[in-house]
Design a protein around this motif. Sequence first.
Motif, PDB file in Angstrom:
ATOM      1  N   GLU A 105       1.111   2.262   7.847  1.00 40.69           N
ATOM      2  CA  GLU A 105       2.161   2.160   6.842  1.00 40.69           C
ATOM      3  C   GLU A 105       3.523   1.828   7.458  1.00 40.69           C
ATOM      4  O   GLU A 105       4.342   1.169   6.827  1.00 40.69           O
ATOM      5  N   ARG A 106       3.771   2.284   8.664  1.00 40.91           N
ATOM      6  CA  ARG A 106       5.045   1.995   9.330  1.00 40.91           C
ATOM      7  C   ARG A 106       5.033   0.659  10.061  1.00 40.91           C
ATOM      8  O   ARG A 106       6.054   0.243  10.599  1.00 40.91           O
ATOM      9  N   GLY A 107       3.889  -0.015  10.103  1.00 41.22           N
ATOM     10  CA  GLY A 107       3.807  -1.321  10.721  1.00 41.22           C
ATOM     11  C   GLY A 107       3.606  -1.301  12.223  1.00 41.22           C
ATOM     12  O   GLY A 107       3.725  -2.332  12.881  1.00 41.22           O
TER      13      GLY A 107
ATOM     14  N   LEU B 185      -7.100   4.118  -2.816  1.00 43.57           N
ATOM     15  CA  LEU B 185      -5.855   4.335  -3.557  1.00 43.57           C
ATOM     16  C   LEU B 185      -6.052   4.053  -5.040  1.00 43.57           C
ATOM     17  O   LEU B 185      -5.607   4.831  -5.889  1.00 43.57           O
ATOM     18  N   GLU B 186      -6.725   2.972  -5.367  1.00 38.23           N
ATOM     19  CA  GLU B 186      -6.988   2.658  -6.773  1.00 38.23           C
ATOM     20  C   GLU B 186      -7.801   3.765  -7.441  1.00 38.23           C
ATOM     21  O   GLU B 186      -7.517   4.149  -8.578  1.00 38.23           O
TER      22      GLU B 186
ATOM     23  N   LEU C  13       0.839  -1.207   0.000  1.00 41.04           N
ATOM     24  CA  LEU C  13       0.000   0.000   0.000  1.00 41.04           C
ATOM     25  C   LEU C  13       0.866   1.246   0.000  1.00 41.04           C
ATOM     26  O   LEU C  13       0.679   2.146  -0.815  1.00 41.04           O
ATOM     27  N   ARG C  14       1.831   1.310   0.904  1.00 40.82           N
ATOM     28  CA  ARG C  14       2.696   2.480   0.997  1.00 40.82           C
ATOM     29  C   ARG C  14       3.520   2.644  -0.275  1.00 40.82           C
ATOM     30  O   ARG C  14       3.643   3.743  -0.812  1.00 40.82           O
ATOM     31  N   SER C  15       4.086   1.567  -0.770  1.00 38.46           N
ATOM     32  CA  SER C  15       4.897   1.626  -1.989  1.00 38.46           C
ATOM     33  C   SER C  15       4.080   2.136  -3.168  1.00 38.46           C
ATOM     34  O   SER C  15       4.546   2.977  -3.940  1.00 38.46           O
ATOM     35  N   ALA C  16       2.867   1.632  -3.313  1.00 34.62           N
ATOM     36  CA  ALA C  16       1.995   2.063  -4.414  1.00 34.62           C
ATOM     37  C   ALA C  16       1.604   3.532  -4.257  1.00 34.62           C
ATOM     38  O   ALA C  16       1.570   4.273  -5.243  1.00 34.62           O
ATOM     39  N   ARG C  17       1.323   3.948  -3.032  1.00 35.92           N
ATOM     40  CA  ARG C  17       0.948   5.342  -2.782  1.00 35.92           C
ATOM     41  C   ARG C  17       2.096   6.280  -3.119  1.00 35.92           C
ATOM     42  O   ARG C  17       1.909   7.284  -3.819  1.00 35.92           O
TER      43      ARG C  17
END
Length: 79
Positions: A36-38, A54-55, A7-11
């Motif tokens: 996002e940071r877990g 996001l999509e 999710l974070r990478s795609a954002r």
Amino acid sequence: MMNTQTLRSARVAAEIPATLLAANAGVNRSRLSNIERGYVHPTDEEMQRLSSALEELIYARAAIQKTAAAVGWPVGDVP
């Protein structure tokens, strides 16, 4: 469904601000940051909302860039 790292990478790759994603998904911005940071494990429903939002934002960004390019507005990368 995406995991939190995806999710974070795609954002980040799509250059979508976290505040915009959080607002569209109905998630508190600080909670999104913790997800996002877990630090926090999201519910399945939260991840579904975040993934869908996001999509939608990625699609909307692409549509806006294509329209801008069609009318001659200077844009960066147009897929």
